[in-house]
Design a protein around this motif. Sequence first.
Motif, PDB file in Angstrom:
ATOM      1  N   GLU A 244       0.844  -1.187   0.000  1.00 30.43           N
ATOM      2  CA  GLU A 244       0.000   0.000   0.000  1.00 30.43           C
ATOM      3  C   GLU A 244       0.884   1.244   0.000  1.00 30.43           C
ATOM      4  O   GLU A 244       1.962   1.257   0.604  1.00 30.43           O
ATOM      5  CB  GLU A 244      -0.907   0.017   1.236  1.00 30.43           C
ATOM      6  CG  GLU A 244      -1.853  -1.170   1.339  1.00 30.43           C
ATOM      7  CD  GLU A 244      -2.997  -1.082   0.343  1.00 30.43           C
ATOM      8  OE1 GLU A 244      -3.020  -0.131  -0.456  1.00 30.43           O
ATOM      9  OE2 GLU A 244      -3.872  -1.974   0.388  1.00 30.43           O
ATOM     10  N   ALA A 246       2.290   4.758   0.987  1.00 29.70           N
ATOM     11  CA  ALA A 246       2.313   5.721   2.090  1.00 29.70           C
ATOM     12  C   ALA A 246       2.547   7.100   1.491  1.00 29.70           C
ATOM     13  O   ALA A 246       3.307   7.244   0.537  1.00 29.70           O
ATOM     14  CB  ALA A 246       3.439   5.383   3.064  1.00 29.70           C
ATOM     15  N   GLY A 264       4.092   1.112   2.892  1.00 28.69           N
ATOM     16  CA  GLY A 264       2.947   0.569   3.587  1.00 28.69           C
ATOM     17  C   GLY A 264       2.994  -0.946   3.686  1.00 28.69           C
ATOM     18  O   GLY A 264       3.938  -1.607   3.253  1.00 28.69           O
TER      19      GLY A 264
END
Length: 505
Positions: A244, A246, A264
């Motif tokens: 994911e 950031a 992430g």
Amino acid sequence: MGLYLLDYGAGNVQSLANTLKTLGHEFQWISSPADFYKATSLIFPGVGAFGSAIDGLKSRGLFEPLREYLLSGKPYFGICIGMQVLFQSSTESPSSPGLGIVPNVIDLFDNADKSVPHMGWNSVEFLDPAETELEAWTRPPTITLSTHTAPNISGKIRRRPNGPTPQRSMAKKYFCLPPQSARRVAAHIRSSAQLNSAHPRAARPPLPKAKDGLTKRIIACMDVRSNDDGDLVVTKGDQYDVREKAPAPAGADPDAHISARAAGAVRNLGKPVALAARYYAEGADELDTVDPDGTPHSALEVAATYFRAGADKVSIATEAVYAVEKMAAHGGVGDGTSAIEAIAHAYGRQAVVVSVDPRRVYVDPSYDGPHKDELVFGKPDGPESERGKVWWYQCTVRGAGGPPTVCGPACKGRGEAWSRGDLAEQHRPRWHRSRFDLDLVGLVRRSVRIPVVASSGAGSKEHFVQVFEATGVEAALAAGIFHRREVGIDEVKEALKTANIAVRK
């Protein structure tokens, strides 16, 4: 006494064992020649090349005991290679004599007007219309993975209609049948393939079919990784990055903070087993699991582990590109050392999938280089960004992160000399969720005589209809849109049925 399973050393044993246990049947493994005398029924699991199967039986001292068991007339269920070994020989391994129970030779299917292997869900019909005692077996489509066949030795044997398929029935196939009794399955196979051919029945030629019974396959792909806690999860890459994003620090140059933006957690779209169960319930024809983690073991060792765990096929990507380029540099002849050749030799060509990950290389319209026969020209009515442009497709390696290669998809198609399984095309993500790259898929489809899987780019059910109608590929694959329930597999199949494209219900 009772049901026994024969493990010759390389078959798909665990999948069958799990099925029998689920159905509540007790069984034992053949561990010595003496076990054949204890068996009242016997199953020989599938997956494997003819020569390696015969070698495995002989090295374990099981060849002659198996032959004696068969001649005794006791029930026998041979799946795929377990059926092929009944024959005198096979063109797949000409120097390896079979058991000789069936007086015929296994030969390749003709691929002049169809892709070989016959891979996917197909229909089954009786040559004898009056024979109805096993009608239930013909109702669901039957999954087949077929490259070889033998002449019809009995009018009672079934065939799979696939356009002008030769009227041959003892095909190299893996039947994934309805969940019925294992003994009933054995009785079905034994009654279908009469081992005693002294009084064969006259074959009744089937009526011509307006359309073949081979369905288009919808494949759900699961990229399985370990997250930071060590748990296996299904993820999906964004430009091959599965973490994911950031946010970059306020005011910072985004391009200078790639590591910060990718810091992430691993993207978690579900648990592998739970998703697999959901896709099975939704009607997926196949599940494709991707495990990109490196291993110190050889490709053949890894393939052996997957097959014995229940896989039907394994795919080769980066190594396949290098192998085909090496083959092209040596006059189109392999040296027997590649992963494709090693796995095909042990498990059969139908068990190897070549995975292609191309990207576009734009050239001047006057280009006259080595890839001139693979050029694609932007259509005047196509996307504005493509109009007036010319390109060819270059295969990439290591998830598109490795050095460029000289091999295009048409060149990669030379891998079919070793691999007669699928050729999976998974193009670069410029078409992310906008559609399959029809130019690329069509180019690959025209370059080979093996089944082709279109991968990457699907964003709607209409995209599946489009790729089948425009290119004629045998299968189409998607991942994220299925994981996130943006499009259901059942919705895709309903759209295909509406478009009169044959699919398994």
